[in-house]
Design an enzyme around this catalytic site. Sequence first.
Site, mmCIF file in Angstrom:
data_model
loop_
_atom_site.group_PDB
_atom_site.id
_atom_site.type_symbol
_atom_site.label_atom_id
_atom_site.label_comp_id
_atom_site.label_asym_id
_atom_site.label_seq_id
_atom_site.Cartn_x
_atom_site.Cartn_y
_atom_site.Cartn_z
ATOM 1 N N SER A 181 -1.468 -4.307 -6.262
ATOM 2 C CA SER A 181 -1.723 -4.282 -4.822
ATOM 3 C C SER A 181 -0.992 -5.448 -4.169
ATOM 4 C CB SER A 181 -3.223 -4.405 -4.551
ATOM 5 O OG SER A 181 -3.403 -4.614 -3.162
ATOM 6 N N HIS A 224 1.259 -0.703 -4.600
ATOM 7 C CA HIS A 224 0.151 -0.262 -3.747
ATOM 8 C C HIS A 224 0.174 -1.074 -2.449
ATOM 9 C CE1 HIS A 224 -3.870 1.514 -3.093
ATOM 10 N NE2 HIS A 224 -4.242 0.329 -2.631
ATOM 11 N N ASP A 240 -1.648 -1.758 1.119
ATOM 12 C CA ASP A 240 -2.918 -1.606 1.843
ATOM 13 C C ASP A 240 -2.703 -1.751 3.342
ATOM 14 O OD1 ASP A 240 -5.014 -1.224 -0.211
ATOM 15 O OD2 ASP A 240 -4.223 -3.115 -0.978
ATOM 16 N N MET A 253 -4.364 -1.618 6.871
ATOM 17 C CA MET A 253 -5.697 -1.738 7.499
ATOM 18 C C MET A 253 -5.525 -1.987 8.986
ATOM 19 S SD MET A 253 -7.592 -4.265 4.801
ATOM 20 C CE MET A 253 -7.202 -4.238 3.040
ATOM 21 N N HIS A 309 -2.236 3.119 1.062
ATOM 22 C CA HIS A 309 -3.683 3.345 1.182
ATOM 23 C C HIS A 309 -4.076 3.015 2.616
ATOM 24 C CE1 HIS A 309 -7.922 1.751 -0.148
ATOM 25 N NE2 HIS A 309 -8.011 2.846 0.573
ATOM 26 N N MET A 345 -6.458 2.434 5.359
ATOM 27 C CA MET A 345 -7.827 2.096 5.765
ATOM 28 C C MET A 345 -7.814 1.960 7.277
ATOM 29 S SD MET A 345 -8.515 -0.467 2.601
ATOM 30 C CE MET A 345 -6.755 -0.555 2.273
ATOM 31 N N MET A 403 -12.813 4.285 -4.563
ATOM 32 C CA MET A 403 -12.890 2.838 -4.320
ATOM 33 C C MET A 403 -13.971 2.236 -5.212
ATOM 34 S SD MET A 403 -10.574 1.898 -2.223
ATOM 35 C CE MET A 403 -11.102 0.183 -2.082
ATOM 36 N N ASP A 452 -9.527 1.430 -7.379
ATOM 37 C CA ASP A 452 -8.986 0.328 -6.577
ATOM 38 C C ASP A 452 -10.105 -0.658 -6.245
ATOM 39 O OD1 ASP A 452 -7.667 -1.272 -4.749
ATOM 40 O OD2 ASP A 452 -7.367 0.300 -3.251
#
Length: 226
Positions: A10, A35, A37, A39, A68, A70, A143, A177
């Site tokens: 990540s 990965h 993230d 957000m 990913h 979010m 998750m 994750d």
Amino acid sequence: MGCPAKIAPSMLSSDFANLASEAQRMLDCGADWLHMDIMDGHFVPNLTIGAPVIKSLRKHTKAYLDCHLMVTNPLDYVEPLGEAGASGFTFHVEISKENWQELVHRIKAKGMRPGVAVRPGTPIEEVYPLVDSENPVEMVLVMTVEPGFGGQKFMPETMDKVQKLRKKYPSLDIEVDGGLGPSTIAMAASAGANCIVAGSSVFGSPEPAQVISLMRKAVDESPKVI
Ligand code: DX5
Ligand code: ZN
């Protein structure tokens, strides 16, 4: 077992000021995917990166960028992320109950691979229709911490969901994750996860290549509970 291990560091735990070299360092250490993230400070109480950063990184690497999302409005991100060069687009089921079919359709139309994620408290049954659909998601992300931040403690109680999924879908990509590392990988691998996201355990180690290879071995050699 037919699901090869994908180890995905990540990049949230990387030095964002040196993202391209951090990405290359992870690939040199044996990472399969990176990965990313994303957000929005709304779906989760943290704000990270978006399409402009993916676009910048894409200029430096051909690697699979496992995004990913979010975010509260994932539909708004499909076009920009597709243009930026994202590879996977995983949205959360909790905010996509009404429009997941359109979302999956548009993700595929932009040449990305759709996935669906569930928070620790969300029953796994909620993703079944998305996997069973005629136009299915191609990965489920379970998750193993509350989404939002790196460095949290792995929640073993989420393994029931991974086991259920693996039993129902023997060849599905199942990603975990949050809190994954040498001390928790056995639980995730034996439950049936094959895509492993790890931030702090990889970036916090003086030997990231060893951590990555240990996790790969655990997935490839683990007796699966089916
Ligand atoms: C958390 C993110 C994770 C996070 C994992 O919301 O989705 O990808 O970076 O970090 P670690 O491995 O440190 O728990
Ligand atoms: Zn993540």
